[in-house]
Motif scaffolding. Structure first.
Motif, short mmCIF file in Angstrom:
data_model
loop_
_atom_site.label_atom_id
_atom_site.label_comp_id
_atom_site.label_asym_id
_atom_site.label_seq_id
_atom_site.Cartn_x
_atom_site.Cartn_y
_atom_site.Cartn_z
N TRP A 1 0.72 -0.98 -0.15
CA TRP A 1 -0.21 0.22 0.08
C TRP A 1 0.35 1.08 0.01
O TRP A 1 1.42 1.46 1.03
CB TRP A 1 -0.90 -0.45 1.34
CG TRP A 1 -1.42 1.06 1.30
CD1 TRP A 1 -1.48 2.18 0.93
CD2 TRP A 1 -2.57 1.64 2.46
NE1 TRP A 1 -3.12 3.25 0.86
CE2 TRP A 1 -3.34 2.80 1.79
CE3 TRP A 1 -2.77 0.54 3.52
CZ2 TRP A 1 -4.54 3.20 3.11
CZ3 TRP A 1 -3.69 1.85 4.32
CH2 TRP A 1 -4.98 2.68 4.08
N ALA B 1 -3.42 -0.56 8.24
CA ALA B 1 -2.87 -1.67 7.34
C ALA B 1 -2.20 -3.13 7.52
O ALA B 1 -2.33 -4.49 7.39
CB ALA B 1 -1.65 -0.80 6.71
N LEU C 1 -0.62 -5.34 5.19
CA LEU C 1 -0.51 -4.83 4.05
C LEU C 1 0.85 -4.53 4.25
O LEU C 1 1.21 -4.40 5.67
CB LEU C 1 -1.15 -3.79 3.96
CG LEU C 1 -2.93 -3.88 3.67
CD1 LEU C 1 -3.64 -3.23 3.41
CD2 LEU C 1 -3.41 -5.23 2.10
N PHE D 1 3.03 -1.73 4.22
CA PHE D 1 2.51 -0.21 4.60
C PHE D 1 3.58 0.95 4.36
O PHE D 1 4.82 1.09 4.98
CB PHE D 1 2.03 0.53 5.91
CG PHE D 1 1.01 1.67 5.97
CD1 PHE D 1 0.48 1.82 4.56
CD2 PHE D 1 2.06 2.72 6.87
CE1 PHE D 1 -0.31 3.49 5.36
CE2 PHE D 1 1.28 3.54 6.31
CZ PHE D 1 0.06 4.48 5.85
#
Length: 291
Positions: free
Chosen positions: A91, A109, A114, A116
Motif C-alpha cells: 500500500w 494496514a 499490508l 505499508f
C-alpha cells in the motif's frame, strides 16, 4: 513481483489521474476507482480499467496507491476495499493525511497484513502530468525494490526518510514542505494585491526581482495565473485549506508557533468563502479585497 505490476489507483483527481496515466504509459496494468466515476472514465483511453468499487479495484493487485482528498477519505475507501485485499499487498499511501490521519491508516494496514508505505508527493498538476513529482517515502527497506518501478513512473525522484511507514516520517516532511509552498503562494498573491492597491504595475515588481535571489519559478507561475486571470486548478484552493489546517495542527501538537501559517490558513478559508474553492490556490489573491 513481475516486471508488469498490477496497480490499483484509488482516487483520480488532479494528481491521481496524472499518476495513473503515467503508470499506464510505463507498462503497468492499472485499475482505477473514483467515487465520482466520471472522473475515472477518461483513463480508459490510456489503458486503465475502471472499477466500480474499491474492492474490485484492489482485488489481485500487487500495489494499491491511494491519492484521495484527506485521511478520512483514504480510510473510508480502504475500508470499502478490504474484501478485495490480500495479506502482503503493498500500500503506497500518497494522500496528504496529516499526522493524526495517518495513524488509523497504518493501523488498517497492519490489521490486513499490508506492506505499508507512507509516500506523499510534492508537486502540482504540471509535474504530476510529466511524471516529475518528488516522492517522500518511508517504508520497509526489503520491499523497496518492488515499488521502484511505480515510484519512478510517477516521480522524478524519491527521497527515503525512514523504514517504517507507520512512523509518519514522510508525512512530517510533507507538512514542512507544504508550509513553505503555501507561504510562497500567499506572498506572491499579497505582493500583487499590494501592487494593485498602490498603483504599481505588477510587471515592474516581477522585473525588479527577475534573476535575483528573490526570484523563483514558483513566483513566476503563480504570478502568471493571477495576472492572466487563469485560475484553472493546478492545486485546488479547497485542498490548500485542508493542507494549511494540517500544518497548523501539527505545529500546535509539537508546541511550535507558526503565525504566518495560521494566518495563511484563515486567508485560504476567506477566499474559499468568497467562492474560489474550486479554483487554483493562487485565488488567495482575492482574499485581499472585499470581505
Amino acid at each position: 513481483m513481475a516486471d508488469q505490476l498490477e496497480v490499483a489507483v484509488l482516487g483520480t483527481g488532479i494528481m491521481g489521474a496524472a499518476m495513473a496515466r503515467n503508470l499506464c504509459r510505463s507498462g503497468h496494468a492499472v485499475r482505477v476507482w473514483n467515487r465520482t466515476r466520471a472522473k475515472a472514465e477518461p483513463l480508459a483511453a490510456d489503458g486503465a480499467r475502471i472499477a466500480d468499487t474499491p474492492a474490485d479495484a484492489v482485488r489481485g493487485a500487487d500495489i494499491v496507491l491511494t491519492i484521495l482528498y484527506d485521511g478520512a477519505a483514504a480510510l473510508e475507501t480502504m475500508a470499502e476495499a478490504a474484501p478485495g485485499l490480500r495479506p502482503g499487498t503493498v500500500w503506497l499511501q500518497s494522500t496528504t493525511a496529516g499526522l493524526d490521519g495517518l495513524v488509523p491508516l497504518a493501523e488498517l494496514a497492519a490489521a490486513h497484513g499490508l506492506v505499508f508505505f507512507d509516500s506523499p508527493v510534492l508537486g502540482t498538476r504540471g509535474p504530476a502530468e510529466q511524471g516529475k513529482l518528488v516522492v517522500l517515502a518511508a517504508g520497509p527497506e526489503d520491499a523497496r525494490d518492488g515499488v521502484t518501478s511505480v515510484l519512478d513512473a510517477v516521480g522524478g525522484r524519491t527521497i527515503w526518510v525512514g523504514d517504517d511507514g507507520a512512523s509518519g516520517a514522510a508525512t512530517r516532511l510533507k507538512l514542512v514542505c507544504n508550509s513553505w509552498a503555501l507561504a510562497l503562494t500567499h506572498a506572491t498573491a499579497e505582493a500583487l494585491a499590494l501592487a494593485k492597491g498602490l498603483g504599481v504595475d505588477p510587471r515592474d515588481f516581477l522585473a525588479a526581482t527577475e534573476g535575483g535571489a528573490l526570484d523563483s519559478g514558483y513566483l513566476r507561475a503563480k504570478s502568471s495565473a493571477i495576472l492572466d486571470g487563469d485560475y484553472t486548478p493546478s492545486f485546488g484552493l479547497t485542498t490548500a485549506v485542508k493542507d494549511a489546517r494540517l500544518v497548523v495542527e501539527a505545529a500546535e501538537a509539537a508546541d511550535v508557533r507558526l503565525d504566518v501559517a495560521e494566518a495563511g490558513w484563515h486567508r485560504f478559508t476567506r477566499a474559499e468563502a468568497q467562492g474560489h474553492g474550486d479554483e487554483d490556490m493562487a485565488a488567495t489573491y482575492f482574499a485581499s479585497f472585499g470581505d
